[in-house]
Design an enzyme around this catalytic site. Structure first.
Site, short mmCIF file in Angstrom:
data_model
loop_
_atom_site.label_atom_id
_atom_site.label_comp_id
_atom_site.label_asym_id
_atom_site.label_seq_id
_atom_site.Cartn_x
_atom_site.Cartn_y
_atom_site.Cartn_z
N GLY A 1 0.82 -1.21 0.00
CA GLY A 1 0.00 0.00 0.00
C GLY A 1 0.85 1.26 0.00
N SER A 2 0.29 2.31 0.58
CA SER A 2 0.86 3.65 0.38
C SER A 2 2.20 3.89 1.04
CB SER A 2 -0.15 4.70 0.86
OG SER A 2 -1.28 4.71 0.02
N VAL A 3 2.67 3.00 1.94
CA VAL A 3 4.03 3.14 2.46
C VAL A 3 5.02 3.07 1.30
CG1 VAL A 3 5.79 2.07 3.93
CG2 VAL A 3 3.45 2.25 4.75
N LYS B 1 4.88 4.60 -1.35
CA LYS B 1 5.06 5.94 -1.94
C LYS B 1 6.35 6.60 -1.47
CE LYS B 1 0.07 6.57 -2.38
NZ LYS B 1 -1.15 7.11 -1.77
#
Length: 599
Positions: A316-318, A320
């Site tokens: 997921g967004s980690v 990014k």
């Protein structure tokens, strides 16, 4: 005419005597020749053969090395215990009494099994593994007590009427593996089976080092197979195993395990993991998983996996954090970058949205991270050629082994090749379409905290031989993956996540600057089609301007709410606070930079 009667002719005595002496001389010559062969020509080989016929080998078990935490606190050690053996030719007459005695003293055993073993038609049988010295002392004392009573009853009786004594039980060294801290670090340390070999975790992965080498003794025995006291024997001494000193801090490990247990129960998740890494050295000071197990208790169906290394999921967004670090290093973005971010974006006919509904937003690149915008991340990622992006991902350790050589460790999943479709690049940029384990993700974020230098994770600090000498366990070489400038820019973006307007105010630690990133990823699961589960997470480091530790928290499929900030953030805050306090890491006193999120 009559025939004369027959007469018996007597043999010649001299001839018979000579023949008898000849046969006797021939037989005696055979004996003499055999004697000369045994004593003169090849005495050693025949003596050796005779010795083999009258000797018996006995295994001398090596002492298994301990597993210790970074401060020498034992996590797994061997304690004295014995295996109880028997000679059924001696125990058969008293099998009933011995079976009753053993059953009463050794939990989990049965009378029928002992009785059957004690009456076998053989000279040796193993009755029980890893019996404590205290239990054996109780058994020995009871045998002496009963034998004294039997001797008293036998006084004055004829031999054929005397009751037999309780004899025929023996012991061999059979150490038992003990875990002084119980469940603390169990999924990392692992367990040892009844045969003294590792079954899971480091006990399995380091089995050859920990086990050492068994020795051997050859004893002369009598015709019944019993050792002859004071007879000649030879001994090949066992070589003790080495001990393994880990990088884990048992205090921090205990706290992290308790805190992730609370979170799993609070959010009704399937499982949870916390990893804490020392920024400069890559040493893993905590690797906590829940559910866990207590290796001192019987294991009944519990999983022995270390989920931090063996379970993979979409981060997921980690992710990014890595995407922005690559873009910053390639000079595709900077803190001054401004983006117009619509509410959704279509990539190869697939519509991708953010986790919140919105119209067109004017976000800075820090705002993209602070708001965790998938759409903004996709727009920014298009500035970099796909093969270059793929190379950065490999440099950060994705799709590659961590180097820990942990049994069962997964290297994660990366799309093949470097000519990805645009949709693959877009989803990977915000953390879908690839799979990682928790240590891989921690090490990637750690590279940003460490000024752009990737440090391989380390779990075994060093080994210790039986004389107490340290044997170094060098880690793999570090490597620069992005520039220091790029790493600092991304760290500044991450600080906005825990500040006003960010997605994880719950992760802030009073007095410290904290850089972090939330993650909420869809996952596939058994019993459903497509994406039907979730993984929520939070990764961060502190102090943000002089990082000491990276802490990463993951919850697998929470069913009582969903969000990396409010679910993982508080666990991060508590575990990181504990680590900073224990290692006396003071706040730097610097103020958090005021970076605009919109324009």
């Amino acid at each position: 005419m009559k025939k004369p009667p027959r007469t018996l002719k007597l043999g010649r005595p001299a001839l018979r005597l000579r023949m008898t002496f000849g046969v006797m001389a021939f037989v005696l010559s055979l004996f003499a020749g055999r004697l000369i062969l045994l004593q003169g020509v090849d005495p050693d080989s025949y003596a050796l053969a005779a010795t083999k016929e009258n000797t018996k080998p006995f295994v001398l078990h090596a002492t298994r090395g301990a597993i210790l935490d970074r401060n020498g606190v034992p996590l797994s050690v061997s304690e004295d215990a014995v295996a109880i053996t028997a000679d059924p030719t001696q125990t058969a007459p008293v099998a009933a009494q011995l079976a009753s005695l053993l059953t009463s003293k050794i939990p989990g055993t049965t009378y029928a099994k002992f009785y059957a073993d004690l009456t076998l038609k053989k000279r040796y049988v193993l009755l029980a593994h890893q019996v404590s010295p205290q239990t054996w002392n109780q058994i020995s004392a009871e045998i002496k007590k009963q034998n004294a009573a039997i001797n008293e009853q036998n006084k004055g009786k004829p031999a054929e009427a005397k009751a037999p004594l309780l004899v025929g039980l023996f012991t061999e060294s059979d150490p038992i593996r003990s875990h002084p801290l119980g469940s603390v670090g169990a999924s990392v340390v692992g367990v040892v089976g009844d045969e003294g070999k590792g079954l899971a975790g480091l006990e399995y992965g380091l089995n050859d080092k920990l086990s050492g080498s068994d020795g051997k003794a050859m004893y002369e025995v009598d015709t019944k197979g019993n050792k002859i006291p004071n007879a000649d024997h030879t001994v090949e001494e066992p070589k003790p195993g080495v001990s393994a000193q880990l990088t884990l801090d048992s205090d921090l490990q205990w706290f992290a395990e308790k805190r992730i247990e609370e979170a799993v129960k609070q959010w009704k998740a399937e499982s949870g993991t916390v990893v804490v890494m020392d920024v400069k050295t890559g040493e893993l000071v905590a690797m906590a998983n829940y559910p866990g197990y207590d290796p001192n208790k019987p294991l009944k169906g519990q999983s022995l996996k270390n989920n931090a290394l063996e379970q993979v999921y979409e981060p997921g967004s980690v992710q990014k954090v890595v995407t922005m670090a690559a873009l910053a290093d390639a000079n595709k973005i900077s803190l001054d970058t401004k983006l117009e971010v619509p509410g959704s974006i279509t990539v190869q006919r697939r519509k991708i949205k953010d986790h919140f509904d919105h119209g067109v937003l004017k976000l800075t690149i820090a705002g993209v991270i602070a708001k965790s915008s998938n759409v903004g991340t996709i727009i920014a990622s298009r500035e970099m050629p796909i093969p270059q992006f793929v190379k950065y991902l490999h440099d950060f350790g994705f799709g590659e082994p961590t180097g820990l050589d942990f049994p069962g460790e997964s290297r994660g999943v990366m799309p093949q090749g470097d000519e990805w479709p645009e949709l693959t690049r877009s989803t990977v940029a915000f953390g879908q379409g690839l799979a990682v384990n928790a240590v891989q993700m921690t090490a990637a974020v750690n590279a940003v905290a460490n000024g752009g230098v990737y440090v391989p994770p380390k779990l075994v600090k060093n080994y210790v031989d039986s004389n107490g000498n340290d044997i170094p366990n060098p880690a793999g070489p570090s490597r620069r993956v992005v520039s220091e400038t790029a790493a600092k820019e991304v760290a500044t973006m991450m600080e906005s996540v825990t500040a006003d307007g960010g997605t994880a105010l719950q992760a802030a630690i009073p007095g410290y600057r904290v850089a972090g990133k939330t993650g909420t990823a869809q996952e596939t699961g058994e019993g459903c089609e497509g994406y039907c589960k979730w993984a929520t997470s939070f990764a961060g480091f502190a102090p943000a301007d002089n990082p000491r530790f990276v802490t990463y928290v993951v919850l697998q499929n929470p069913t009582n709410g969903r969000g990396g900030g409010f679910q993982g953030g508080p666990v991060f805050r508590d575990v990181m606070s504990y680590a900073l306090q224990k290692y006396a890491v003071p706040p730097t006193g610097a103020k958090q930079p005021n970076v605009p999120l919109t324009w």
